[in-house]
Scaffold this motif. Sequence first.
Motif, PDB file in Angstrom:
ATOM      1  N   VAL B 103       0.842  -1.203   0.000  1.00  0.00           N
ATOM      2  CA  VAL B 103       0.000   0.000   0.000  1.00  0.00           C
ATOM      3  C   VAL B 103       0.880   1.258   0.000  1.00  0.00           C
ATOM      4  CG1 VAL B 103      -1.509   1.336   1.541  1.00  0.00           C
ATOM      5  CG2 VAL B 103      -2.100  -1.016   0.984  1.00  0.00           C
ATOM      6  N   ALA B 104       1.957   1.231   0.814  1.00  0.00           N
ATOM      7  CA  ALA B 104       2.841   2.394   0.892  1.00  0.00           C
ATOM      8  C   ALA B 104       3.529   2.655  -0.450  1.00  0.00           C
ATOM      9  CB  ALA B 104       3.889   2.178   1.979  1.00  0.00           C
ATOM     10  N   GLU B 105       3.899   1.579  -1.136  1.00  0.00           N
ATOM     11  CA  GLU B 105       4.569   1.717  -2.440  1.00  0.00           C
ATOM     12  C   GLU B 105       3.608   2.321  -3.473  1.00  0.00           C
ATOM     13  OE1 GLU B 105       7.933   0.793  -2.184  1.00  0.00           O
ATOM     14  OE2 GLU B 105       7.951   2.035  -3.971  1.00  0.00           O
ATOM     15  N   ILE B 106       2.349   1.884  -3.418  1.00  0.00           N
ATOM     16  CA  ILE B 106       1.340   2.433  -4.341  1.00  0.00           C
ATOM     17  C   ILE B 106       1.067   3.896  -3.985  1.00  0.00           C
ATOM     18  CG2 ILE B 106      -1.016   2.158  -5.265  1.00  0.00           C
ATOM     19  CD1 ILE B 106       0.821  -0.282  -5.809  1.00  0.00           C
ATOM     20  N   PHE B 107       1.028   4.182  -2.689  1.00  0.00           N
ATOM     21  CA  PHE B 107       0.818   5.565  -2.227  1.00  0.00           C
ATOM     22  C   PHE B 107       1.910   6.461  -2.809  1.00  0.00           C
ATOM     23  CE2 PHE B 107       1.475   9.113   0.576  1.00  0.00           C
ATOM     24  CZ  PHE B 107       0.207   9.510   0.952  1.00  0.00           C
ATOM     25  N   ARG B 108       3.141   5.955  -2.727  1.00  0.00           N
ATOM     26  CA  ARG B 108       4.284   6.714  -3.247  1.00  0.00           C
ATOM     27  C   ARG B 108       4.087   7.022  -4.738  1.00  0.00           C
ATOM     28  NH1 ARG B 108       9.704   6.959  -1.717  1.00  0.00           N
ATOM     29  NH2 ARG B 108      11.058   7.487  -3.437  1.00  0.00           N
ATOM     30  N   TRP B 109       3.609   6.025  -5.454  1.00  0.00           N
ATOM     31  CA  TRP B 109       3.372   6.166  -6.899  1.00  0.00           C
ATOM     32  C   TRP B 109       2.379   7.304  -7.153  1.00  0.00           C
ATOM     33  CZ3 TRP B 109       4.898   2.491 -10.883  1.00  0.00           C
ATOM     34  CH2 TRP B 109       4.370   2.789 -12.136  1.00  0.00           C
ATOM     35  N   THR B 110       1.315   7.348  -6.329  1.00  0.00           N
ATOM     36  CA  THR B 110       0.273   8.363  -6.556  1.00  0.00           C
ATOM     37  C   THR B 110       0.786   9.779  -6.290  1.00  0.00           C
ATOM     38  OG1 THR B 110      -0.574   8.256  -4.284  1.00  0.00           O
ATOM     39  CG2 THR B 110      -1.575   6.746  -5.879  1.00  0.00           C
ATOM     40  N   LYS B 111       1.927   9.892  -5.605  1.00  0.00           N
ATOM     41  CA  LYS B 111       2.457  11.218  -5.291  1.00  0.00           C
ATOM     42  C   LYS B 111       3.416  11.753  -6.364  1.00  0.00           C
ATOM     43  CE  LYS B 111       0.044  11.595  -1.826  1.00  0.00           C
ATOM     44  NZ  LYS B 111      -1.098  12.498  -1.950  1.00  0.00           N
ATOM     45  N   ILE B 112       3.649  10.965  -7.409  1.00  0.00           N
ATOM     46  CA  ILE B 112       4.511  11.449  -8.495  1.00  0.00           C
ATOM     47  C   ILE B 112       3.612  12.183  -9.492  1.00  0.00           C
ATOM     48  CG2 ILE B 112       6.083  10.768 -10.349  1.00  0.00           C
ATOM     49  CD1 ILE B 112       6.724   8.276  -8.604  1.00  0.00           C
ATOM     50  N   PRO B 113       3.789  13.504  -9.603  1.00  0.00           N
ATOM     51  CA  PRO B 113       2.834  14.282 -10.399  1.00  0.00           C
ATOM     52  C   PRO B 113       2.744  13.835 -11.862  1.00  0.00           C
ATOM     53  CG  PRO B 113       4.440  15.722  -9.316  1.00  0.00           C
ATOM     54  CD  PRO B 113       4.879  14.330  -9.060  1.00  0.00           C
ATOM     55  N   THR B 114       3.863  13.383 -12.423  1.00  0.00           N
ATOM     56  CA  THR B 114       3.862  13.050 -13.853  1.00  0.00           C
ATOM     57  C   THR B 114       3.399  11.613 -14.122  1.00  0.00           C
ATOM     58  OG1 THR B 114       6.172  12.436 -13.632  1.00  0.00           O
ATOM     59  CG2 THR B 114       5.717  14.651 -14.463  1.00  0.00           C
ATOM     60  N   ALA B 115       3.198  10.843 -13.064  1.00  0.00           N
ATOM     61  CA  ALA B 115       2.919   9.410 -13.272  1.00  0.00           C
ATOM     62  C   ALA B 115       1.498   9.162 -13.775  1.00  0.00           C
ATOM     63  CB  ALA B 115       3.122   8.666 -11.959  1.00  0.00           C
ATOM     64  N   ARG B 116       1.398   8.193 -14.680  1.00  0.00           N
ATOM     65  CA  ARG B 116       0.056   7.739 -15.078  1.00  0.00           C
ATOM     66  C   ARG B 116      -0.454   6.852 -13.963  1.00  0.00           C
ATOM     67  NH1 ARG B 116      -0.236   5.614 -21.162  1.00  0.00           N
ATOM     68  NH2 ARG B 116      -2.424   5.617 -20.629  1.00  0.00           N
ATOM     69  N   ARG B 117      -1.762   6.742 -13.855  1.00  0.00           N
ATOM     70  CA  ARG B 117      -2.319   5.931 -12.771  1.00  0.00           C
ATOM     71  C   ARG B 117      -1.904   4.463 -12.923  1.00  0.00           C
ATOM     72  NH1 ARG B 117      -8.611   6.210 -11.962  1.00  0.00           N
ATOM     73  NH2 ARG B 117      -8.150   8.323 -11.310  1.00  0.00           N
ATOM     74  N   LEU B 118      -1.410   3.916 -11.826  1.00  0.00           N
ATOM     75  CA  LEU B 118      -1.036   2.503 -11.823  1.00  0.00           C
ATOM     76  C   LEU B 118      -2.326   1.683 -11.814  1.00  0.00           C
ATOM     77  CD1 LEU B 118       1.301   0.416 -11.400  1.00  0.00           C
ATOM     78  CD2 LEU B 118       0.886   0.653  -8.973  1.00  0.00           C
ATOM     79  N   LYS B 119      -2.406   0.712 -12.718  1.00  0.00           N
ATOM     80  CA  LYS B 119      -3.645  -0.062 -12.790  1.00  0.00           C
ATOM     81  C   LYS B 119      -3.433  -1.470 -12.250  1.00  0.00           C
ATOM     82  CE  LYS B 119      -5.969   2.405 -16.440  1.00  0.00           C
ATOM     83  NZ  LYS B 119      -6.527   2.366 -17.791  1.00  0.00           N
ATOM     84  N   ALA B 120      -4.447  -1.980 -11.584  1.00  0.00           N
ATOM     85  CA  ALA B 120      -4.404  -3.361 -11.104  1.00  0.00           C
ATOM     86  C   ALA B 120      -5.220  -4.189 -12.087  1.00  0.00           C
ATOM     87  CB  ALA B 120      -5.002  -3.429  -9.718  1.00  0.00           C
ATOM     88  N   ALA B 121      -4.557  -5.162 -12.715  1.00  0.00           N
ATOM     89  CA  ALA B 121      -5.230  -5.936 -13.762  1.00  0.00           C
ATOM     90  C   ALA B 121      -6.206  -6.949 -13.163  1.00  0.00           C
ATOM     91  CB  ALA B 121      -4.179  -6.647 -14.612  1.00  0.00           C
TER      92      ALA B 121
END
Lengths: 62, 348
Positions: B103-121
Amino acid sequence: MFDGVAGLGSSFLEEAFGGLVRVEHMNKKFLDEHLLLYTEEEELEDFVAMAKFYIEEASTLD
Amino acid sequence: MRKPTRKTKRRNRICSRKAYHHQISRRNKKEGRKRSRKRFKHRKTELQCPEIFSLDSNFDEVVSALAEVREQSKVQRNKSSEQVFILLQNIQEISPAGALVLVAEIFRWTKIPTARRLKAASPSQWNPEVRKLLNDMGFFELLGLGAFAQMNTNNEGIRYVKFRTGKKSDGEAPVELLTDDLEPLVGEMPDNHYLYAAVTEAMTNVRQHAYQHDRVVTNWWLSASHHAEKEEVRILVYDQGSGIPGTLPKKLTQDVVSILRNDHAGLIEKAHDLARSASKEEHRGHGLKRDVRGYLERLNCCGYYRVISLRGEYTYKKLASGTSAEKHNHDNPLKGTLIEWSLTLPNE
């Protein structure tokens, strides 16, 4: 008076009470005469003892 | 008007040729960019997850999967438009600690302004228990999907508490965890004043020591779980900082490094026994021993206290027969520090 707190971390207690000696340069004798630490909640008595311990510890390190 | 000399004519010819080539190259570059953007739009990266997502039984595979997510998040920082999918359908079992670090790793991802949304398949293909536990922890809300309604599974005995996160040593978070989340499940926690002190001390350590270089995220994450059958409660605090072995003061590391070298577990143990503060002040740095490990020492019940930081793992066990400590060094590092208190609640 420590009543009503959820708990107190040792960092806080050290900075707050040990800090009176280290930073504010109050000596232990002065604090014994002017500062009364107490609680009416049994489960918080350890925190009062810890606060007194940090004053004592800071006095010996000073 | 003066007639252009041969030299001027030559210079004009060269200039117009250069301008023409410059125009062509700009057009080609523009089209190339368009083509590559189109290609990226349809390209996707898939991040695999191990079947057993547990730091207890599958440490190296879990931290490798997390490292892969971190690497991909770095690519996203460079404005890549590639879509990334995380394949959680592989996970058949997940531990509370595994879920929190994910969860913390995904949270970190959401804080990168340029990142596309990480999708769970394919969430529909996931193991229902894993999906329920991650849902309890707030995973789907992080992915922007919103929480699912109550999910029922065969294993109703395990409950995860929704994670909390923050940057400051926030006194409200442990109070809410104890009163809003754990009390309805298990009643009042034993020695809850000391538990409060332990959790706030762990948060203070994150604030003061953990993040010396990281600028993306400087958070702590807090969660808990309850296993009804085992009458076991776990409380977890995690940060993604430099790790305890990486934040020991230089003087201390010089003293012990000759003995411990890359023994991260040994350095974690030393951090409890000696003042570990990087502040170099003698009065600071006792919190790990006095509050964080001290909570378990004060309790009248059995359990363990565990710290995983980089490659080191230090476990302090309290059993009916006495206390013991174990140390272990892993091959791959966990990026950050995880503190876990696991308590077997006494029968009323």
